[in-house]
Design a protein around this motif. Structure first.
Motif, PDB file in Angstrom:
ATOM      1  N   THR A 109       0.829  -1.295  -0.023  1.00  0.00           N
ATOM      2  CA  THR A 109       0.016   0.110  -0.103  1.00  0.00           C
ATOM      3  C   THR A 109       0.896   1.028   0.043  1.00  0.00           C
ATOM      4  N   ASP A 111       0.610   5.229   0.934  1.00  0.00           N
ATOM      5  CA  ASP A 111      -0.127   6.009   1.414  1.00  0.00           C
ATOM      6  C   ASP A 111       0.795   7.371   1.728  1.00  0.00           C
ATOM      7  N   THR A 137      -3.341   0.716  -3.411  1.00  0.00           N
ATOM      8  CA  THR A 137      -2.634  -0.553  -3.360  1.00  0.00           C
ATOM      9  C   THR A 137      -2.442  -1.188  -4.634  1.00  0.00           C
TER      10      THR A 137
END
Length: 228
Positions: A109, A111, A137
């Motif tokens: 992932t 972020d 993702t």
């Protein structure tokens, strides 16, 4: 410059019901006019009315050089619902990207907040602490040498999100005109980013609508050459 027939989107229609249309957007055509005008996808929506008094409208956007699944609302009520579903992250979007570089982690992932920054007479999106939250993702589904086929799922809908995020993990998209350290021959190729699949839970009493778009010729040829 590609010249499109007024009804060319009829051949690119992937799904149709009373609420929404899903089309296979061609790469190289912006979804709407920019500051300088020019041809854009909205110019061709009249052919998609199918008897309704108004044209459909964009429920979301794809970059000019991105191909694949694009959702349109057929009337204002449907459009409001679609906007809410996109804003709430209830619509599942899957992209395929061919990248020059293999991420160190083969899945994960990303972020990292994103912010649009002005640079001279233009702009680009950069990772910035004071930017909007952006989450993607990803997983590597194939590789050949230093080229990866990555399946990416954006959980937020920021401008250039997948392009910037994949570049941040060492996997810039081949043909991306803005992001990544690429050789001129790689940057000159069509951008290898395709909205492969979309799942839309538009009706509570029906199964979600799932639609896939075949990769465009340039990407399909590259995949074949790489054995992917």
């Amino acid at each position: 410059m590609v010249i499109y027939a007024a009804d060319f989107l009829l051949d690119r229609l992937l799904y149709r019901d009373g609420l929404i249309l899903i089309i296979d957007k061609p790469a190289g055509l912006p979804v709407h006019a920019g500051p300088s005008g020019g041809d854009n996808l909205e110019n061709y929506f009249d052919a998609l009315r199918f008897g309704l008094p108004r044209q459909p409208a964009l429920a979301h956007r794809l970059d000019r050089d991105t191909s694949g699944c694009l959702v349109l609302g057929r009337h204002p009520k449907a459009l409001r619902k679609l906007h809410r579903l996109f804003a709430e992250g209830q619509i599942d979007k899957t992209y395929w990207a061919l990248t020059k570089g293999i991420p160190e982690k083969l899945s994960g992932t990303i972020d990292k907040p994103l912010k649009k920054q002005t640079r001279g007479s233009g702009w680009r999106v950069e990772i910035a602490d004071d930017g909007q939250r952006a989450v993607t993702t990803y997983r590597v589904v194939g590789r050949a040498g230093d080229v990866a086929l990555i399946e990416a799922k954006p959980k937020t809908g920021r401008t250039h999100q997948i392009r910037v995020h994949l570049n941040a993990i060492g996997a810039p998209i081949i043909g991306d005109p803005q992001y990544g350290d690429q050789a001129p021959d790689q940057r000159a190729q069509p951008m290898m980013l395709h909205a492969r699949r979309i799942i839309v839970p538009i009706s509570k009493n029906k199964d979600p609508i799932m639609v896939e778009a075949t990769p465009p010729d340039a990407m399909a040829t590259a995949l074949e050459k790489l054995g992917l």
